[in-house]
Structure formats: C-alpha cells, structure tokens
Design a protein around this motif. Structure first.
Motif, PDB file in Angstrom:
ATOM      1  N   GLU A 180     -37.826  22.065 -27.289  1.00 44.21           N
ATOM      2  CA  GLU A 180     -38.313  20.907 -27.928  1.00 44.21           C
ATOM      3  C   GLU A 180     -39.871  20.540 -28.110  1.00 44.21           C
ATOM      4  O   GLU A 180     -40.327  20.223 -28.602  1.00 44.21           O
ATOM      5  CB  GLU A 180     -37.080  19.848 -27.567  1.00 44.21           C
TER       6      GLU A 180
ATOM      7  N   ASP B 177     -33.335  23.789 -23.444  1.00 41.82           N
ATOM      8  CA  ASP B 177     -33.356  23.259 -24.636  1.00 41.82           C
ATOM      9  C   ASP B 177     -34.683  22.307 -24.580  1.00 41.82           C
ATOM     10  O   ASP B 177     -35.407  21.980 -25.683  1.00 41.82           O
ATOM     11  CB  ASP B 177     -32.241  22.387 -24.583  1.00 41.82           C
TER      12      ASP B 177
ATOM     13  N   ASN C 179     -30.823  20.243 -19.504  1.00 41.24           N
ATOM     14  CA  ASN C 179     -31.148  21.714 -19.693  1.00 41.24           C
ATOM     15  C   ASN C 179     -32.488  22.025 -20.044  1.00 41.24           C
ATOM     16  O   ASN C 179     -33.099  21.667 -21.137  1.00 41.24           O
ATOM     17  CB  ASN C 179     -30.263  21.956 -20.915  1.00 41.24           C
TER      18      ASN C 179
ATOM     19  N   LYS D  57     -31.584  30.980 -27.267  1.00 38.57           N
ATOM     20  CA  LYS D  57     -32.302  29.768 -27.902  1.00 38.57           C
ATOM     21  C   LYS D  57     -33.144  30.593 -29.091  1.00 38.57           C
ATOM     22  O   LYS D  57     -33.375  30.083 -30.025  1.00 38.57           O
ATOM     23  CB  LYS D  57     -33.143  29.338 -26.745  1.00 38.57           C
TER      24      LYS D  57
END
Length: 255
Positions: A245, A241, A238, A56
C-alpha cells in the motif's frame, strides 16, 4: 509463475536471483518491481516464504525479485562479509528493467534484519534507483550511518516496522532519528493501528516521506507472517499488505 535461478557474474563471482511474475505477465507491459531481501542466514526462497510477496504480486500485478546474498548474507550496514552487494543488486535491477520491462519509476526494496539494513544501504548508495524502501526489523545503523554525510542524495520514501521487544530496538530508533535529522523530516502525531501499535508519518525536506510502525509487543519478526521462525501473527498488523500500500502511493520523486 517462477523464473528460477537467474545467474549473474559479478566481480568474478557467480551470483543468483529469482524473479516472480504475476499470472498473465508479458514483457510488453511495465510493472512495478519489489526487491525482497532475506535475513542472515537465509536465501531468497526463505524470503518468499516469510513475506508471502508472491501471492501479493499475483493479486496486485507486480514483479518480485529475490537476490541471494553470498554465504546467505548481504554486506549491509553492520553485517556481513565484504561483497559488492550494492553493485550486484544495482546490476540485477538494471537487467530487470531492460529484459523484464520493470518500471524504472516504481522500483522498491524491502527486507528483514540483514535484508532490512541492506534496503537502507541501497537507498543511500544507489541514487536515483529506488522510489521507496520498507525495512522490517532492521535499521539505519552501524559505522556508515554514524557519518552525517551518509544519506540519500535522491528522494527515497521509507516505511519501517520496529518491534518494541526487538533487542535492537534502541539502535533502530537511533537510526530513525539520524535519518530524520539529516533529511529534516517533520513527524506528525502517532496514530493508533490495531490496539497498542502506532503509525507515525513524517514529511522530509527532499519531498520524501518517512513512516514508522512501532509494534510494542513484537520482537525481531515480520508482522503478519505465519512463518514459525521469524513470523509474527499476533501483532494485528500485516507488513506485506501495508508495504505494498505504501509503495503504490510512492512512485519515484524528483528532488
């Protein structure tokens, strides 16, 4: 890109953390920093494997730090040991700001279980340091959290993930209630997120936000992870993620 084995002498003991920087990293550019904390018993290597935060970071361009607890544990809210992990992680963070040019307005903490509890502890005991935290399968629990004065003195937004099948679910929910009452957080209506999962967002008195993902079919796990020990691929969420965010929308706030 791994920078392995950073030693740090703290309270007379050798401590260690590792740092992951994205491709093309140079210390001339200020990047966000995400501190990822392992469960007990484990270490930073396992936290990286479980969460996949390195991938990520490579995609979104931020720094990741993995502090190792002593004897595979942090002195968090209910477990374990008596080390000054708040001081250790605070010193690690300052070093990363000073030498890796981490952006002091965008420093975040996350973790699972013992590491999740530790993220709450850091939010309270490192005032002015963290912009937001994201505890996964962990809680604002234990003797300290029972004290009404034990609360953040500077705004720290929270995104937490709670499994309905987690044996600590009731304790985690009580912790959410304590935090929300102390910071006067007003929750909106739950939103559906992939099936029976819900997301509830609250605005708090100090301008921070508190978002809760309730995953009724998950136990004590990291949602979206393929890890066979603590991962959960089937919830339809998830965490890595969603955490990133959330962090991107929550730089440090002034009270």
């Amino acid at each position: 890109m791994w920078a392995q084995g950073h030693p740090l002498l703290w309270t007379g003991k050798q401590r260690e953390f590792t740092v992951h920087a994205p491709p093309g990293y140079t210390p001339t550019e200020r990047l966000p920093l995400v501190i990822v904390m392992h469960p007990y018993p484990a270490d930073g290597t396992y936290a990286a494997k479980l969460t996949d935060f390195n991938a990520k970071a490579d995609k979104e361009k931020f720094l990741v730090a993995y502090p190792n607890g002593m004897d595979q544990a942090y002195n968090a809210l209910v477990c374990c040991g008596a080390e000054d992990d708040v001081g250790f992680i605070g010193t690690m963070t300052k070093r990363l700001v000073d030498t890796w040019n981490a952006d002091p307005q965008r420093i975040y903490a996350t973790g699972i279980s013992n590491g999740a509890d530790m993220s709450y502890k850091l939010a309270v005991e490192l005032p002015g340091t963290l912009a937001a935290i994201a505890p996964v399968s962990g809680g604002y629990i234990g003797p300290a959290a029972q004290n009404p004065s034990y609360m953040p003195q500077t705004p720290v937004s929270v995104a937490t993930f709670v499994g309905g099948l987690d044996k600590y679910y009731a304790e985690f929910e009580q912790g959410i209630k304590f935090w929300s009452e102390r910071l006067d957080c007003k929750a909106g209506q739950p939103e559906k997120v992939n099936g029976s999962n819900t997301r509830t967002s609250a605005k708090c008195r100090d301008t921070s936000e508190f978002t809760t993902y309730r995953l009724p079919d998950m136990g004590h796990n990291w949602p979206g992870s393929k890890d066979q020990t603590m991962g959960d691929e089937v919830t339809g969420v998830n965490a890595t993620d969603l955490i990133w965010e959330f962090f991107t929308f929550h730089p440090k706030l002034s009270p």
